[in-house]
Enzyme design. Structure first.
Site, PDB file in Angstrom:
ATOM      1  N   LYS A  57       0.835  -1.207   0.000  1.00 53.16           N
ATOM      2  CA  LYS A  57       0.000   0.000   0.000  1.00 53.16           C
ATOM      3  C   LYS A  57       0.868   1.255   0.000  1.00 53.16           C
ATOM      4  O   LYS A  57       0.605   2.200  -0.736  1.00 53.16           O
ATOM      5  CB  LYS A  57      -0.952   0.000   1.195  1.00 53.16           C
ATOM      6  CG  LYS A  57      -2.070  -1.008   1.063  1.00 53.16           C
ATOM      7  CD  LYS A  57      -2.924  -1.058   2.319  1.00 53.16           C
ATOM      8  CE  LYS A  57      -3.986  -2.142   2.217  1.00 53.16           C
ATOM      9  NZ  LYS A  57      -4.812  -2.217   3.445  1.00 53.16           N
ATOM     10  N   GLY A  71      -0.939   0.995   5.813  1.00 49.80           N
ATOM     11  CA  GLY A  71      -1.188   0.142   6.965  1.00 49.80           C
ATOM     12  C   GLY A  71      -2.176  -0.951   6.642  1.00 49.80           C
ATOM     13  O   GLY A  71      -2.972  -0.829   5.714  1.00 49.80           O
ATOM     14  N   ASP A  72      -2.113  -2.020   7.422  1.00 56.96           N
ATOM     15  CA  ASP A  72      -3.069  -3.106   7.269  1.00 56.96           C
ATOM     16  C   ASP A  72      -3.239  -3.812   8.603  1.00 56.96           C
ATOM     17  O   ASP A  72      -2.274  -3.971   9.361  1.00 56.96           O
ATOM     18  CB  ASP A  72      -2.613  -4.107   6.205  1.00 56.96           C
ATOM     19  CG  ASP A  72      -3.770  -4.954   5.720  1.00 56.96           C
ATOM     20  OD1 ASP A  72      -4.687  -4.387   5.096  1.00 56.96           O
ATOM     21  OD2 ASP A  72      -3.774  -6.167   5.974  1.00 56.96           O
ATOM     22  N   THR A  73      -4.475  -4.224   8.875  1.00 58.30           N
ATOM     23  CA  THR A  73      -4.792  -4.929  10.109  1.00 58.30           C
ATOM     24  C   THR A  73      -5.407  -6.268   9.754  1.00 58.30           C
ATOM     25  O   THR A  73      -6.346  -6.332   8.967  1.00 58.30           O
ATOM     26  CB  THR A  73      -5.752  -4.088  10.975  1.00 58.30           C
ATOM     27  OG1 THR A  73      -5.110  -2.838  11.276  1.00 58.30           O
ATOM     28  CG2 THR A  73      -6.096  -4.793  12.271  1.00 58.30           C
TER      29      THR A  73
END
Length: 193
Positions: A57, A71-73
């Site tokens: 990203k 960011g990624d969760t």
């Protein structure tokens, strides 16, 4: 004379991430959601997937001389990556799977610098849902909070009352690990209190 830090571009349309950045006193100069394929690779582990998504990203957005924060969760039950709940059936399946058990949430961030350097951090949080009754699952589904959420729940809402145990970062489960984000931005020259 100090130099102003570079522009900050957030590679996410998530209002939660913008709200969490605001807790650090940071307002991105631009929001440019990354358009990438978010399909996990075969046998990809949850931690690796979260890190790869944050990195991709950050690198997918044109920073034009600024820094890009991606960011990624990821919600994980064992080695299984739980999907974002886009429909009621998926949300119910996730909640049934998480009911009465511990799971992990990986929240990764990546900051693409103007000089091409990529800085990365990841947070791992462990949580446990209480054993959910069918009525509790029905009530949570009726709330609509699950829509578009990884693992089918939002800890910042009603689900928080169903989680008796958490070890790690509450903000990371919401979508952005504030401690790690603060450290990363400070290392890039952003002045944070």
């Amino acid at each position: 004379m100090t130099t102003a830090p570079p522009r900050l571009i957030l590679a996410s349309a998530s209002p939660r991430r913008r709200d969490l950045l605001a807790r650090l006193g940071v307002e991105p100069d631009a929001v440019a959601p990354a358009n990438i394929d978010e399909t996990p690779r075969p046998a990809e582990l949850p931690r690796d997937y979260a890190q790869r998504m944050a990195r991709e990203k950050a690198l997918a957005v044109d920073g034009s001389g600024g820094c890009v924060l991606g960011g990624d969760t990821v919600v994980a039950a064992g080695r299984r990556i739980l999907p974002k709940a886009d429909d009621e059936a998926t949300a119910r399946e996730c909640l049934a799977l998480l009911s009465g058990r511990r799971h992990r949430v990986f929240s990764a961030i990546a900051l693409a610098m103007p000089d091409g350097v990529l800085r990365e951090k990841i947070s791992e949080t462990q949580l446990k849902f209480k054993l959910l009754t069918p009525d509790e699952i029905d009530a949570y589904i009726a709330s609509g909070e699950w829509e578009g959420k990884a693992g089918g729940y939002a800890i910042q809402g009603m689900a928080e009352a169903l989680i008796p145990w958490i070890q790690g970062s509450h903000s990371a489960v919401m979508g952005l690990p504030l401690y790690e984000t603060r450290t990363l931005l400070q290392s890039a020259g952003y002045a944070l209190g």
